[in-house]
Scaffold this motif. Structure first.
Motif, mmCIF file in Angstrom:
data_model
loop_
_atom_site.group_PDB
_atom_site.id
_atom_site.type_symbol
_atom_site.label_atom_id
_atom_site.label_comp_id
_atom_site.label_asym_id
_atom_site.label_seq_id
_atom_site.Cartn_x
_atom_site.Cartn_y
_atom_site.Cartn_z
ATOM 1 N N VAL A 1 -11.012 -10.046 5.671
ATOM 2 C CA VAL A 1 -11.164 -9.017 4.641
ATOM 3 C C VAL A 1 -10.801 -9.597 3.277
ATOM 4 N N GLN A 2 -11.723 -9.497 2.345
ATOM 5 C CA GLN A 2 -11.498 -9.982 0.986
ATOM 6 C C GLN A 2 -10.885 -8.868 0.144
ATOM 7 N N GLY A 3 -9.801 -9.189 -0.578
ATOM 8 C CA GLY A 3 -9.140 -8.181 -1.387
ATOM 9 C C GLY A 3 -10.055 -7.500 -2.387
ATOM 10 N N LYS A 4 -11.033 -8.237 -2.909
ATOM 11 C CA LYS A 4 -11.944 -7.668 -3.904
ATOM 12 C C LYS A 4 -12.823 -6.573 -3.323
ATOM 13 N N ASN A 5 -12.934 -6.523 -1.977
ATOM 14 C CA ASN A 5 -13.773 -5.519 -1.331
ATOM 15 C C ASN A 5 -13.023 -4.248 -0.985
ATOM 16 N N LEU A 6 -11.725 -4.176 -1.279
ATOM 17 C CA LEU A 6 -10.946 -2.958 -1.064
ATOM 18 C C LEU A 6 -10.884 -2.203 -2.395
ATOM 19 N N ILE A 7 -11.504 -1.039 -2.443
ATOM 20 C CA ILE A 7 -11.645 -0.277 -3.674
ATOM 21 C C ILE A 7 -11.027 1.102 -3.494
ATOM 22 N N LEU A 8 -10.206 1.527 -4.454
ATOM 23 C CA LEU A 8 -9.612 2.856 -4.389
ATOM 24 C C LEU A 8 -10.503 3.863 -5.102
ATOM 25 N N PHE A 9 -10.874 4.921 -4.375
ATOM 26 C CA PHE A 9 -11.554 6.076 -4.935
ATOM 27 C C PHE A 9 -10.535 7.206 -5.049
ATOM 28 N N ALA A 10 -10.732 8.102 -5.988
ATOM 29 C CA ALA A 10 -9.817 9.228 -6.151
ATOM 30 C C ALA A 10 -10.586 10.459 -6.621
ATOM 31 N N GLN B 1 -10.015 -2.183 -11.311
ATOM 32 C CA GLN B 1 -8.871 -2.353 -10.420
ATOM 33 C C GLN B 1 -8.521 -3.833 -10.271
ATOM 34 N N THR B 2 -7.231 -4.122 -10.247
ATOM 35 C CA THR B 2 -6.782 -5.499 -10.052
ATOM 36 C C THR B 2 -5.955 -5.670 -8.787
ATOM 37 N N SER B 3 -5.362 -4.574 -8.280
ATOM 38 C CA SER B 3 -4.511 -4.703 -7.100
ATOM 39 C C SER B 3 -4.292 -3.346 -6.441
ATOM 40 N N ILE B 4 -4.311 -3.336 -5.092
ATOM 41 C CA ILE B 4 -3.949 -2.151 -4.311
ATOM 42 C C ILE B 4 -2.877 -2.569 -3.312
ATOM 43 N N ASP B 5 -1.769 -1.826 -3.271
ATOM 44 C CA ASP B 5 -0.738 -2.024 -2.256
ATOM 45 C C ASP B 5 -0.702 -0.785 -1.375
ATOM 46 N N LEU C 1 -1.378 1.260 -7.196
ATOM 47 C CA LEU C 1 -2.625 0.759 -7.775
ATOM 48 C C LEU C 1 -2.337 0.152 -9.137
ATOM 49 N N GLU C 2 -2.900 -1.023 -9.381
ATOM 50 C CA GLU C 2 -2.847 -1.630 -10.708
ATOM 51 C C GLU C 2 -4.276 -1.767 -11.232
ATOM 52 N N PHE C 3 -4.473 -1.423 -12.492
ATOM 53 C CA PHE C 3 -5.806 -1.530 -13.081
ATOM 54 C C PHE C 3 -5.695 -1.681 -14.595
#
Length: 209
Positions: free
Chosen positions: A11-20, A37-41, A70-72
């Motif tokens: 799993v590539q981190g760039k492919n994990l996207i947060l929707f809200a 987005q730059t980071s999801i924990d 989330l960091e963005f």
């Protein structure tokens, strides 16, 4: 034994996207990806406690707790503003962590769905750099895995219970299928197909699923 990387790609981190989405707007609005987005924990955890008894030690588990951060890059998109309003006003939000890369046989993307409110929203303003936001979400209840349909617009943006990210409509079923979602089944563990844009159903097909 060597791992079949074609069947189980990393799993590539760039492919994990947060929707809200603001929960009160679920009838009329789709879930929106937070821009830049730059980071999801995503940290589900369950503490264990051991009590001493006369017959030995007894271990028991606490309820599941989930930390979501989330960091963005700071921006004035609609959803970025609504995240901050959730902190100020206590608005309950819906969140999806979508794995854009992992698809099921219907072309839907794997995701975790959860609800909560923003508990912290830190903004920096260094003069020699773009402004960044660090948002912490207090998740209520347990995250729910499943598969969500993505619109053609979603696909285009990302190429640059369980609820799907689509609008719910007038009557919510609350059974994990609202908004183009498909609930997770025990047999789904270990399944998935790497995303192929040329093989994904078009937007009209997804809306009918």
């Amino acid at each position: 034994m060597a791992v079949d990387t074609s069947k189980y790609p990393a799993v590539q981190g760039k492919n994990l996207i947060l929707f809200a989405r603001k929960l009160s707007e679920a009838k009329t609005k789709r879930g929106m990806p937070v821009p830049y987005q730059t980071s999801i924990d995503f940290e589900p955890q369950r503490d264990k406690k051991t009590d001493a008894t006369k017959d030995g030690y007894v271990s028991k588990s606490s309820p599941l707790q989930t930390d979501l951060k989330l960091e963005f890059v700071n921006n004035w998109s609609e959803i970025a503003d609504k995240l901050q309003m959730s902190l100020f006003n206590g608005d309950k939000m819906e969140f999806w962590i979508v794995n854009y890369q992992r698809r099921n046989s219907e072309g839907k993307a794997f995701a975790y769905y959860m609800r909560g409110t923003v508990s912290e929203d830190e903004t920096d303003g260094d003069p020699d750099d773009v402004s960044n936001r660090k948002t912490t979400i207090s998740v209520e209840g347990d995250p729910v895995p499943g598969w969500t349909a993505l619109s053609e617009e979603d696909e285009q943006m990302l190429a640059y219970v369980f609820y799907g990210v689509g609008e719910v409509g007038e009557t919510a079923k609350n059974d994990g299928t609202d908004g183009g979602g498909t609930p997770w089944k025990a047999g789904d563990a270990g399944t998935g197909t790497p995303y192929d844009p040329s093989a994904t159903p078009n937007d009209s097909t997804l809306k009918n699923q």
